[in-house]
Design an enzyme around this catalytic site. Sequence first.
Site, PDB file in Angstrom:
ATOM      1  N   SER A 553      77.563  -7.526  56.099  1.00 29.46           N
ATOM      2  CA  SER A 553      78.760  -7.960  56.816  1.00 29.46           C
ATOM      3  C   SER A 553      79.947  -7.114  56.410  1.00 29.46           C
ATOM      4  O   SER A 553      79.989  -6.566  55.303  1.00 29.46           O
ATOM      5  CB  SER A 553      79.058  -9.431  56.506  1.00 29.46           C
ATOM      6  OG  SER A 553      80.317  -9.823  56.990  1.00 29.46           O
ATOM      7  N   TYR A 566      80.435 -16.900  50.963  1.00 25.46           N
ATOM      8  CA  TYR A 566      79.820 -16.016  51.951  1.00 25.46           C
ATOM      9  C   TYR A 566      80.056 -14.549  51.596  1.00 25.46           C
ATOM     10  O   TYR A 566      79.128 -13.732  51.579  1.00 25.46           O
ATOM     11  CB  TYR A 566      80.398 -16.328  53.333  1.00 25.46           C
ATOM     12  CG  TYR A 566      79.867 -15.463  54.444  1.00 25.46           C
ATOM     13  CD1 TYR A 566      78.617 -15.703  55.005  1.00 25.46           C
ATOM     14  CD2 TYR A 566      80.618 -14.406  54.949  1.00 25.46           C
ATOM     15  CE1 TYR A 566      78.134 -14.911  56.039  1.00 25.46           C
ATOM     16  CE2 TYR A 566      80.153 -13.615  55.984  1.00 25.46           C
ATOM     17  CZ  TYR A 566      78.905 -13.864  56.526  1.00 25.46           C
ATOM     18  OH  TYR A 566      78.430 -13.086  57.545  1.00 25.46           O
TER      19      TYR A 566
END
Length: 676
Positions: A553, A566
Amino acid sequence: MTVPEELVARSNALGADPRNTNYAGGNTSAKGEVLDPVTAKPTELLWVKGSGGDLGTLTEAGLAVLRLDRLRALAEVYPGVEREDEMVAAFDYCLHGRGGAAPSIDTAMHGLVDAAHVDHLHPDSGIALATAADGAALTKECFGDRVAWVDWRRPGFQLGLDIAAVKEASPRAIGVILGGHGITAWGDTSEECRHNSLEIIHTAERFLAERGRAEPFGALVPGFEPLPEAERRARAAALAPVLRGLASTDQRQVGHYTDSEVVLEFLSREKLAPLAALGTSCPDHFLRTKVRPLVLDLPATAPVEDVVVRLKELHAAYREDYRAYYERHATAESPAMRGADPAIVLVPGVGMFSYGKDKQTARVAGEFYVNAINVMRGAEAVSTYAPIPESEKFRIEYWALEEAKLRRMPEPKPLAGRIALVTGAGSGIGKAIAERLAAEGACVAIADLDADAAADVARGIGGPDKAVSVTANVTDADAVAAAVDATVLAFGGIDLVVNNAGLSISKPLLETTEKDWDIQHDVMAKGSFLVSRATAKAMIAQGMGGDVVYISSKNSVFAGPNNVAYGAAKADQAHQVRLLAAELGEHGIRVNGVNPDGVVRGSGIFAGGWGAQRAAVYGVPEEELGAFYAKRTILKREVLPEHVAAAVFALAGGELTHTTGLHVPVDAGVAAAFLR
């Protein structure tokens, strides 16, 4: 129905039952009159299944249509058996109109035999009689004068003349047994022809059952009995990557595993080795299975390590034997040797591994060898199995016409022969990746915690010859191992893994619980580690290199608000890319990553609540989140799942062969996330 409609219906009915003929094997025909559009006079035509078609799925588009007068006139200019291959090109001058399929080598058989309808099939029962040492006498005993015998001859114009002559000399005959090959039947109507074909097949089946001896493959060999199912499949999964690597020495192959009762029984008997060494007989069989299989000569309970060593020795010997076979029979006009690896590997107690350029080819090769086992059983039950000579097999395997057919095949897609496992592929980015990899030619295992979603994606891609579904909880090492085993049993091995499974919980630090932290690290950090470890083991065993791609990501390098768990898990994944790229490079395994951002539409994570959470953080309606992300990018473009899939293909598609340890941003340009 019209004549071609009637022919297609008969063909589909015959081809629907594998006892009648093998996949893409055999051909059917019908003759009839139409008005010639040029002369307006009645003209007799032949409709016949074209080259490469399958009876079970035949349509009118798969028929070749020829003028019968011109086809039969070829007999007057036929230059003899030494030049009969020239007649195939002459079929083009007999075609009626445009379109239709290319005429096959068996077209002469259908045109020259004086019958309105003709079937040529490859039933196991018929080939069993055709390959028996005293096949002609057994045919007489079985059928009397209802079915005649034709000595072996390679398919072609002369065989058509031979069958036509036998039919003319045998007025009571409904068909023939073709030595070493199969059957041909005929009739005045389509229904009579179908009935005659089935009469030959079923009569031969009854004859073999009633007259045959018990245990035609000999006594059970102690130690070669089938292993219990769970143990058998575990051993198959352990051996599959090794075997695929060996079978791909010359050209990358996809595998298929079979542990049917028919196979396991054959592998447990004393005649296994001598019968396997004789090879298959029907041309359709050995063109798919090669001249003979590789047979492991160790008991079922031998240590796996010993089995691997022995398989490598046997593979080396197989390649030497195949080269010697080629050199014994090749002439100056023969095509170059295509490859010396086995297409069929038999492992007693475990089963059969078959190989081909794609899954369908590998599966069909296995099905053909099951046909061959049935043929050998039938022949040994009433006589001695005596296939056509090795020299004749070579003449067909390296036939100029067969070589021309291979050259007409379309160029393979970029990922043809590659096997991929994609985690989290039941939806969103993972689904898009799986669909793109399959579209580029890969076989894909769809791994997801949601079994129904994974199954839906696999069906949408095209079913088990293209994609299979596996249930996978990536946080559980045993579940991951089972998913990898399922993949290698489905396709033979693994070349590409995409670590895509993920989830996200957006909270400020003080609201982030241990559970929030643990689940995200378990799925993405630990899950990627477990999947990479299990798949790397299989890739190393194959010895064919491979690709590992992490869907990380932008947040692995960008400090976004309210996502400490996250972002930290994604940073863990990003560093795994660097660590594993350094470690696995010596095995030819490349490890790269993709850093997406703002993938809202079609995303499983965003649909699961992350979208609402991020929208709240940024103070925009959830339905406008994708547009919001797009506005803050340099390119002002929204990122979709297919854009991430395109990056995965770019990394694994064959062009970046010297790239490893790379992270590819797919975020439409976020300057704060530029890699430094």
